[in-house]
Every structure is written in structure tokens, then in C-alpha cells.
Design an enzyme around this catalytic site. Structure first.
Site, PDB file in Angstrom:
ATOM      1  N   GLY B 322      35.357  33.935  37.089  1.00 40.34           N
ATOM      2  CA  GLY B 322      35.053  34.248  38.480  1.00 40.34           C
ATOM      3  C   GLY B 322      35.422  35.682  38.818  1.00 40.34           C
ATOM      4  N   TRP B 324      35.964  38.113  36.820  1.00 35.94           N
ATOM      5  CA  TRP B 324      35.198  39.041  35.976  1.00 35.94           C
ATOM      6  C   TRP B 324      33.897  39.432  36.682  1.00 35.94           C
ATOM      7  CZ3 TRP B 324      30.419  38.485  33.379  1.00 35.94           C
ATOM      8  CH2 TRP B 324      30.157  39.415  32.381  1.00 35.94           C
ATOM      9  N   HIS B 325      33.297  38.477  37.425  1.00 37.76           N
ATOM     10  CA  HIS B 325      32.072  38.797  38.155  1.00 37.76           C
ATOM     11  C   HIS B 325      32.346  39.689  39.353  1.00 37.76           C
ATOM     12  CE1 HIS B 325      30.136  35.293  36.042  1.00 37.76           C
ATOM     13  NE2 HIS B 325      29.159  36.162  36.026  1.00 37.76           N
ATOM     14  N   GLY B 326      33.543  39.577  39.942  1.00 35.65           N
ATOM     15  CA  GLY B 326      33.874  40.399  41.094  1.00 35.65           C
ATOM     16  C   GLY B 326      35.054  39.795  41.815  1.00 35.65           C
TER      17      GLY B 326
END
Lengths: 80, 384
Positions: B322, B324-326
């Protein structure tokens, strides 16, 4: 006991799946005999059983897909 | 310049591929050339504006080059220290330093993160980490600079993956291919590039134009549900199309990158879904986060209930995915939502609960599809 027999016994021990004895070409992931957790448990069991270190990043699913492939992997590691 | 976004980009990479194909015909692996082609694309991609017209400040190229050299220095230094034997403190330090630029990009205050950010930094960071993990495991004993940079910056996958593995890449990079292999690679490349064209330039834009964009302005439950399906399908075709381009171009250069998608919407349960969706990311997290955590927990017997280690490992891996996506709340919620699904599914199917009758296949697929689509609805930011 040969390496092959010991490997199969360990797989059966970890997974509780007797079919790995009779069918050594059983696709372990396809038939949900192995999943992420059991793969790691199998790695720990084989490490303890054979007294050799296996790194997690060495095992790819392709490489451990069937009992026969795991046997080949271990035979290469510790001999027949 | 956006990769795979213009005729100019495709033209450039196809011309760059010609010498590789000619060399392959004579069964030569032009390793230096692969690195040179990668550097050319890096300079063009990060040096030109989105349409390939305006020239962007040199700073962008500087950031990529600086990042790559920094990661190489970390990996090379770690390799030297590792030769003295494994040392957990040194290993963790190497991981933390390798993560530092990405962490700065994610957590620096608004308005300053562009100082380190460039398109693809999260993908490059994971590839750099893969090298650190392989060194720690004693599987990588030398790190030639040219090979390292070719791997880290390999241009077809530089901006959005697939996240290749160093040891896998190295095998392809070193081995010359025979004429037969060249022909079969060309076959694969053509297949992937045309699939990419179909997904990215036909299906995804059609969904976007006729379904996704109109449903943005529809409200109420039917409107949001319609948006949810449109967003999920668009995301798949857009992303899978991009991956197909990357993999296809990789084949031209003789690098057979791992598949990223395998009919994810036909998954029969949530575990199955993660073996089919963004596979290179999920397998990276499975091997390097979940796996390492569960292995340590099993070896040192941290928990009485071995299943508990597995659940915690899943929460860790998906929580990280999660972030890592933002860092927006919706990305963390997306990661935790999937952790919840995986743990819930694990509890439901625990072997000690005895054999249970599974759902009929079609029903299982429909349920999984909807759970997954709801996840994408969270991801999309439409809810919060």
C-alpha cells in the site's frame, strides 16, 4: 535411506499429504499441497533434516513444483 | 517523454533493437550495446518533455544517474562487507540506505519531494533491493558494474516494471542466444507488442472514453458501482498493456522478463488473484517480505501458532505494498484491505477446520472479482 526417500518423507511430514509418496510428479502448488507458508516450513524442515543451509531466494516455485524437482534440488545439494 | 506513448518512442526503440537482432543472428550477445541503448533511452526519456518536444531540465537525468550510482555503491560496498560472513546489522543498514531515496520521495513534505522523485523510482528501488537480498543470501558473489546498471536501468521496464530479479536477468544477459532462440524471442516479442497495442491503445481508451469518464459524473450506488467496474477494467488493460510492451521489447533484446499478469479476473480466490495480478510485485513481496519474516519467525519460534506468523507476514507485505503505491490514506487502506482478505481467506480454509465444500467455480470467481474490484475502488480515491 536415500536422499530421495528422506526428502519425500519430509514433504509428507510438513504437508500431511500422503499422495506425495505415490505420485512424485504431483504439481504441489497446483494442488494446494504447498502454499507460501508450507514452502517456508518445508525449507526449514529440510534445512534441519539435512544440516545444509538453503536460502529463501534460491527456491523459485518452478524449481520446487513437484516432489521430483525438490528431490533433484536436494540431491544436487547433498548428494544422492 | 512518456515511454510507449508516442510514435517517436516506438521508432527510437525499434531502431535501437536492430543492431541487437543482427548480432543475435550471428549468435553474439552485444552486452555493452544493451547498456548503451539503455543509457540512450534514459537520456531521451528523462531529458525530453512529455511529448518529446520541450527539453526538460538536466536535473531529471541527474537524479536518475545519481540514484543508480548511489545504489551501485551501496550494493558493491555491501558485497565487500558480506565477504567477511553474514552480519545482520550490516544487512539491515544496506537495506535502509537502499530504501532511503524512496522513503524521502514518499515522506518528504509536499513541494520538496520532487528533489529526489523521478518516474519509476519505486520500481528501481525494488530491483536494487533484490540485489542486496541476493548478496545477503550468498547467491551473488560478484557485481560487475556494467551488468548491474544494465539490470537496474534496463529501459523497457524502467518506469513501471515488471520488477525483474537480478539473478534471473543475469542469466539472460550473459548467455548468447542461438538463431532458433532468436526466432522464438521475435515471435514472443511480436505477440506481446501487438497485445500491448490492443490493450493500451484500443481497449483501455475505449473503456475510458465511453465508460470511465462518463461514470465519473454519475452518483449514487449504481453510479459508483459502474465507476468501480470501469476503473478496474481500465486499470487492467492499461497496466497489462504497458507490461506487455515492456516484456515484448525485452524479448527483442534477449531479456525474457517475468510475466506480470495472468488473466487476474478469472482468479478463484484472493490468493489465486495475487498469483495473477502484478505478479512481479506480489512475488517480490512474497519472497522478500512475507517469506523472510515467516522464515525468521519459524526458525526462532516467535509464535506458538505458526499460522499467526503467516498472517502477520501478510499484513506486513500488503501494508508495505500500500505505502509503496503512495502515502495517501487510500493506498494504505488498499493494502490493509487486501491483507484482511488474505488473512480471512486463510482462516476460512485452515486445514484443521476439516475439508469443506468449496464454492462452485463460477461463484468463486464472481465473488473474488467483486472483492478485487472493491479494492480498486478504494485504490481509485473515489471513496476518500
Amino acid at each position: 535411506m536415500s536422499t530421495a526417500d528422506r526428502v519425500v518423507a519430509t514433504i509428507e511430514d510438513v504437508t500431511g499429504e500422503p499422495a506425495v509418496r505415490s505420485n512424485r510428479d504431483l504439481d504441489l502448488f497446483e494442488h494446494q499441497v504447498l502454499d507460501s507458508l508450507r514452502t517456508i516450513e518445508l525449507l526449514v524442515a529440510l534445512t534441519e533434516h539435512f544440516g545444509t543451509d538453503i536460502a529463501l531466494s534460491e527456491i523459485e516455485r518452478e524449481l520446487w513444483a513437484t516432489p521430483n524437482k525438490i528431490i533433484a534440488f536436494m540431491e544436487q545439494r547433498v548428494g544422492v | 517523454m512518456t515511454p510507449y506513448g508516442s510514435v517517436f518512442y516506438f521508432g527510437l526503440l525499434l531502431y535501437l533493437a536492430i543492431p541487437v537482432l543482427v548480432a543475435s543472428w550471428f549468435e553474439v550477445k552485444p552486452r555493452r550495446y544493451i547498456l548503451a541503448a539503455t543509457l540512450v533511452i534514459v537520456v531521451v526519456q528523462f531529458g525530453l518533455g512529455p511529448l518529446g518536444l520541450a527539453i526538460a531540465p538536466l536535473r531529471d537525468i541527474g537524479k536518475v544517474v545519481g540514484f543508480a550510482v548511489g545504489q551501485w555503491a551501496v550494493a558493491a560496498l555491501f558485497l565487500r562487507l558480506r565477504r567477511a560472513g553474514p552480519n545482520r546489522a550490516v544487512f539491515y543498514s544496506a537495506v535502509l540506505v537502499a530504501l532511503l531515496p524512496l522513503a524521502l520521495e514518499k515522506f518528504m513534505p509536499r513541494g520538496t519531494s520532487h528533489l529526489v522523485a523521478f518516474m519509476g523510482i519505486s520500481y528501481l528501488t525494488f530491483r536494487a533491493l533484490d540485489v542486496v537480498f541476493a548478496v545477503q543470501d550468498g547467491l551473488v558473489k560478484e557485481l560487475p558494474a556494467a551488468e548491474y546498471f544494465s539490470f537496474l536501468l534496463f529501459f523497457p521496464a524502467i518506469s513501471a516494471g515488471p520488477i525483474d530479479r537480478y539473478r534471473r536477468f543475469r542469466t539472460d544477459y550473459r548467455k548468447p542466444r542461438s538463431r532458433d532462440e532468436l526466432l522464438s524471442d521475435l515471435d514472443q516479442a511480436t505477440d506481446r507488442i501487438f497485445r500491448g497495442l490492443l490493450y493500451s491503445f484500443v481497449i483501455a481508451p475505449l473503456i475510458n472514453f465511453y465508460w470511465l469518464t462518463p461514470s465519473l459524473h454519475r452518483y449514487g450506488l449504481p453510479g459508483v458501482a459502474s465507476y468501480m467496474y470501469a476503473y478496474s477494467l481500465h486499470l487492467f488493460f492499461d497496466f497489462a498493456g504497458y507490461s506487455a510492451f515492456a516484456i515484448g521489447v525485452g524479448y527483442l533484446f534477449g531479456i525474457r522478463m517475468p510475466e506480470n499478469f495472468n488473466q487476474p479476473f478469472l482468479a478463484k480466490n484472493i490468493t489465486d488473484f495475487w498469483n495473477r495480478w502484478h505478479i512481479s510485485l506480489s512475488s517480490f513481496l512474497r519472497d522478500h517480505v512475507y517469506g523472510r519474516f515467516v522464515l525468521a519467525a519459524t526458525k526462532r519460534r516467535w509464535f506458538k501458532d505458526r499460522q499467526l506468523a503467516s498472517y502477520l507476514g501478510s499484513v506486513l507485505a500488503f501494508g508495505l505494498m500500500g505505502v509503496w503505491h503512495g502515502t495517501a490514506a487510500r493506498y494504505l487502506a488498499y493494502g490493509l484491505y487486501h491483507a484482511l482478505l488474505i488473512v480471512g481467506y486463510g482462516m476460512l480454509t485452515r486445514p484443521e477446520r476439516g475439508p469443506r465444500k468449496p464454492l462452485p467455480l463460477l461463484a468463486a470467481r464472481v465473488v473474488t472479482f467483486h472483492l478485487v474490484c472493491f479494492g480498486f475502488l478504494i485504490f481509485s480515491g473515489r471513496l476518500f
